[in-house]
Design an enzyme around this catalytic site. Sequence first.
Site, PDB file in Angstrom:
ATOM      1  N   ARG A 185      29.030  39.363  14.602  1.00 30.74           N
ATOM      2  CA  ARG A 185      28.241  38.356  15.330  1.00 30.74           C
ATOM      3  C   ARG A 185      28.859  36.970  15.163  1.00 30.74           C
ATOM      4  O   ARG A 185      29.460  36.429  16.070  1.00 30.74           O
ATOM      5  CB  ARG A 185      26.779  38.380  14.857  1.00 30.74           C
ATOM      6  CG  ARG A 185      25.824  37.639  15.803  1.00 30.74           C
ATOM      7  CD  ARG A 185      25.725  36.162  15.520  1.00 30.74           C
ATOM      8  NE  ARG A 185      25.274  35.866  14.164  1.00 30.74           N
ATOM      9  CZ  ARG A 185      25.248  34.638  13.664  1.00 30.74           C
ATOM     10  NH1 ARG A 185      25.650  33.606  14.385  1.00 30.74           N
ATOM     11  NH2 ARG A 185      24.844  34.442  12.420  1.00 30.74           N
ATOM     12  N   ASN A 238      33.130  31.542   8.260  1.00 29.83           N
ATOM     13  CA  ASN A 238      32.231  31.896   7.169  1.00 29.83           C
ATOM     14  C   ASN A 238      33.017  32.165   5.885  1.00 29.83           C
ATOM     15  O   ASN A 238      34.222  32.409   5.909  1.00 29.83           O
ATOM     16  CB  ASN A 238      31.462  33.174   7.518  1.00 29.83           C
ATOM     17  CG  ASN A 238      30.486  32.978   8.650  1.00 29.83           C
ATOM     18  OD1 ASN A 238      29.307  32.784   8.436  1.00 29.83           O
ATOM     19  ND2 ASN A 238      30.989  33.031   9.880  1.00 29.83           N
ATOM     20  N   HIS A 282      29.515  28.455   5.193  1.00 28.76           N
ATOM     21  CA  HIS A 282      30.793  28.332   5.894  1.00 28.76           C
ATOM     22  C   HIS A 282      31.787  27.650   4.961  1.00 28.76           C
ATOM     23  O   HIS A 282      31.417  26.779   4.167  1.00 28.76           O
ATOM     24  CB  HIS A 282      30.624  27.534   7.189  1.00 28.76           C
ATOM     25  CG  HIS A 282      29.968  28.312   8.271  1.00 28.76           C
ATOM     26  ND1 HIS A 282      30.596  28.656   9.452  1.00 28.76           N
ATOM     27  CD2 HIS A 282      28.720  28.852   8.358  1.00 28.76           C
ATOM     28  CE1 HIS A 282      29.772  29.354  10.218  1.00 28.76           C
ATOM     29  NE2 HIS A 282      28.627  29.485   9.577  1.00 28.76           N
ATOM     30  N   HIS A 331      23.853  31.443   3.654  1.00 24.38           N
ATOM     31  CA  HIS A 331      24.872  31.661   4.676  1.00 24.38           C
ATOM     32  C   HIS A 331      25.797  30.448   4.618  1.00 24.38           C
ATOM     33  O   HIS A 331      25.451  29.371   5.093  1.00 24.38           O
ATOM     34  CB  HIS A 331      24.197  31.779   6.047  1.00 24.38           C
ATOM     35  CG  HIS A 331      25.131  31.943   7.205  1.00 24.38           C
ATOM     36  ND1 HIS A 331      25.204  33.108   7.943  1.00 24.38           N
ATOM     37  CD2 HIS A 331      26.019  31.101   7.778  1.00 24.38           C
ATOM     38  CE1 HIS A 331      26.085  32.958   8.918  1.00 24.38           C
ATOM     39  NE2 HIS A 331      26.595  31.743   8.838  1.00 24.38           N
ATOM     40  N   CYS A 387      30.060  28.103  14.654  1.00 26.30           N
ATOM     41  CA  CYS A 387      28.999  27.907  15.641  1.00 26.30           C
ATOM     42  C   CYS A 387      29.558  27.152  16.847  1.00 26.30           C
ATOM     43  O   CYS A 387      30.084  26.041  16.695  1.00 26.30           O
ATOM     44  CB  CYS A 387      27.833  27.125  15.031  1.00 26.30           C
ATOM     45  SG  CYS A 387      26.537  26.713  16.212  1.00 26.30           S
TER      46      CYS A 387
END
Length: 320
Positions: A15, A249, A209, A207, A240
């Site tokens: 994703r 990430n 990055h 999460h 993003c």
Amino acid sequence: MAQQNSVRIIEVGPRDGLQNISRFVATDRKIDLIRELAACGLKEIQIGGFVHPRAIPQFRDIGQVAAGTLDLEGVTLTALVPNLRGVQDAVACGLRNVVFFFSISRSHNLNNVRRTPEESLSDLKEIWDEIRPRGIHLRVDLATAFGCPFEGRIAVGAILRSVEKTANLGIREITLCDTVGFGNPRLVKEIARACLERFPEVDFGMHFHNTRGLGLANTLAAYQTGIRIFDTALGGLGGCPFAPGASGNTATEDTVFLFEEMDIGTGADLPALLAVARHLEEIFTDIPLTSALSRAGLPRPADFPAAVEGVARKPVDPAL
């Protein structure tokens, strides 16, 4: 929730790793990638997003990707959903786990989903009211928790208010997202500690990055504070499309290596992950992987004894 001596690694490469790639990745390659990741022992994989194709064209085949992976046994498949229609489409395709997201930052939420945070919370309530009686699991991702590309640093109080409004609906899994890599270990510990102390009933995830090279440092800081759930992407892919400056990430293989070296279980097969990463390099020849292990590889323990022995025999300078 994961035990103290283990962590939950949630692979978001299919994703988050693909959504920023302009050229379309063939459906069969996406399905193969997800199956290869599952074969590495990863038990939770985000397969894409049920979003409008005009917003993210990469996911125009998400229904086919879901159909091609639902038979994976022992693997939890999740998908990102921006609204009730996305949830309905995901459930219609057979998914039982969805991830709703909104930004703590008003500016980013307007830029990302064309909604204010208040409107997104209203959408969340509508979604939860519909799917909760059906046993569908809903996780909420709070974007820009560690900083916004438009507004800068986000106050801890603002984070806690967003968490509170989400938790008050009955949501019990919330992930805090460092959307553009503004986080640092001290800030991560401050935010994680505040959330864990204020909302012990919530399972918090992180999460990160690796935009400024602090992804693993932030991961370790979060673990030391009590976080046990981490999103990662194989090869360090990701970013993003609606957040200027966002890059990849924290890499799955680097994260697994970090924890396994500390005797903290991940359930993942690290050599197998590296093999899949090499396969990624063959598929995305124009997109370099950013993980440290993709460059350096695994240490070779067989070489260590000779190296240590050589050092031991070397005369020691008494002046040192």
